[in-house]
Design a protein around this motif. Sequence first.
Motif, PDB file in Angstrom:
ATOM      1  N   ALA A  82      -9.839  41.834 -63.411  1.00 26.37           N
ATOM      2  CA  ALA A  82     -10.028  42.103 -61.844  1.00 26.37           C
ATOM      3  C   ALA A  82     -10.954  42.903 -61.539  1.00 26.37           C
ATOM      4  O   ALA A  82     -11.951  42.611 -60.831  1.00 26.37           O
ATOM      5  N   LYS A  83     -11.275  44.277 -62.104  1.00 27.01           N
ATOM      6  CA  LYS A  83     -12.184  45.263 -61.580  1.00 27.01           C
ATOM      7  C   LYS A  83     -13.572  44.741 -61.832  1.00 27.01           C
ATOM      8  O   LYS A  83     -14.450  44.956 -61.187  1.00 27.01           O
ATOM      9  N   LYS A  84     -13.441  44.035 -63.354  1.00 24.23           N
ATOM     10  CA  LYS A  84     -14.818  43.493 -63.724  1.00 24.23           C
ATOM     11  C   LYS A  84     -15.118  42.533 -62.810  1.00 24.23           C
ATOM     12  O   LYS A  84     -16.456  42.457 -62.661  1.00 24.23           O
ATOM     13  N   ALA A  85     -14.372  41.715 -62.148  1.00 28.92           N
ATOM     14  CA  ALA A  85     -14.991  40.739 -61.466  1.00 28.92           C
ATOM     15  C   ALA A  85     -14.987  41.190 -59.952  1.00 28.92           C
ATOM     16  O   ALA A  85     -15.560  40.446 -59.185  1.00 28.92           O
ATOM     17  N   GLY A  86     -15.009  42.373 -59.880  1.00 23.11           N
ATOM     18  CA  GLY A  86     -15.435  42.812 -58.343  1.00 23.11           C
ATOM     19  C   GLY A  86     -14.192  42.900 -57.309  1.00 23.11           C
ATOM     20  O   GLY A  86     -14.377  43.121 -56.228  1.00 23.11           O
ATOM     21  N   VAL A  87     -13.083  42.710 -57.832  1.00 26.33           N
ATOM     22  CA  VAL A  87     -11.694  42.625 -56.875  1.00 26.33           C
ATOM     23  C   VAL A  87     -11.642  44.194 -56.281  1.00 26.33           C
ATOM     24  O   VAL A  87     -11.684  45.087 -57.094  1.00 26.33           O
ATOM     25  N   GLN A  88     -11.365  44.302 -55.204  1.00 20.27           N
ATOM     26  CA  GLN A  88     -11.389  45.635 -54.523  1.00 20.27           C
ATOM     27  C   GLN A  88      -9.781  45.917 -54.282  1.00 20.27           C
ATOM     28  O   GLN A  88      -9.687  47.385 -54.183  1.00 20.27           O
TER      29      GLN A  88
END
Length: 280
Positions: A82-88
């Motif tokens: 999720a972090k890699k995908a840009g989720v905040q």
Amino acid sequence: MTSNILLIGGSGKTGRKVVEGLKQQHQNVRLGIRNNVPAFDWDKPATWPNALAGMDKVYIVYYPDLAVPGAFEAIKSLTEEAKKAGVQKVVLLSGKGEKEAERCEQVVANSGMDYTLIRASWFNQNFSESFLLEPILAGHVALPMSNAKIPFVDTTDIADVVVKVLLDDFHNGKTYEITGPRALTFKEVVMEIAKGTGRSIHYEAVSLGKYKSMMSAAGLPDDYIWLFDYLFREVLGKEENQAITNDVEKVLGRKATDFREFVQYTTRKGIWHQGIPQSI
Ligand SMILES: NC(=O)c1ccc[n+]([C@@H]2O[C@H](COP(=O)([O-])OP(=O)(O)OC[C@H]3O[C@@H](n4cnc5c(N)ncnc54)[C@H](OP(=O)(O)O)[C@@H]3O)[C@@H](O)[C@H]2O)c1
């Protein structure tokens, strides 16, 4: 502001209501479920990047439970993805009183993304949408832990809290323990449903050992029996898990739904007056 929000478990007991709540707030929602395009499947990590692509926030409902073997690793990999995908921001549904679930909460808290943790007590809807519906329909509910007082919570309240914390950054970094306003034994629950529906429903206190034998005789798989044994002992067997909190009111500014109100609205829907479904 409009966000793109992935709702893992978006067809489940809380997820469905979160979807509705977010749509009413004009948010863009994507259901993180197996039967969707893109699909999300906990058992197929290859599906996760497509489901996460373009998302700002994620509501995580792990199935079947954060206490099962493999849950910790899945939550760790998913949060990294999720972090890699840009989720905040991530909101995790957790279980009140489950030590194993707390390990998963720590993964989310240390992920580097904004987060809110929702530790819920046992759901009212276990009696209307889950494993306790069939015994209610049969008029005979045999369950262990007869002395446990359980602060059952309504999934409507959980969903309202989840919608609120997803949209309001004030709740970032916080952990909420969500319970209903009364703690009830299984016998009291059965009496409330019998009274509300006008049906004859009896409660039988059985030992945990006998309950496990009953599940085994009904052909339920060993990992399912393990999970229920764990939940009955770990969650219902400990006095600290009987405590009532006011976190629903703290977040929503209104009282939590009483079990009696749940009985009233579920009775009106006719769920407890139908035949026994083939599979629940
Ligand atoms: N029930 C309670 O009393 C209670 C109390 C506290 C905490 N919790 C927590 O709430 C969570 C949900 O429990 P629940 O039993 O109430 O389930 P639920 O949210 O009603 O339903 C299950 C959801 O999980 C999805 N799902 C099932 N298998 C999946 C898979 N392999 N991959 C992706 N999605 C899958 C289903 O979607 P599709 O089948 O459509 O794919 C559905 O949306 C658990 O983590 C549990 O610890 C439950």
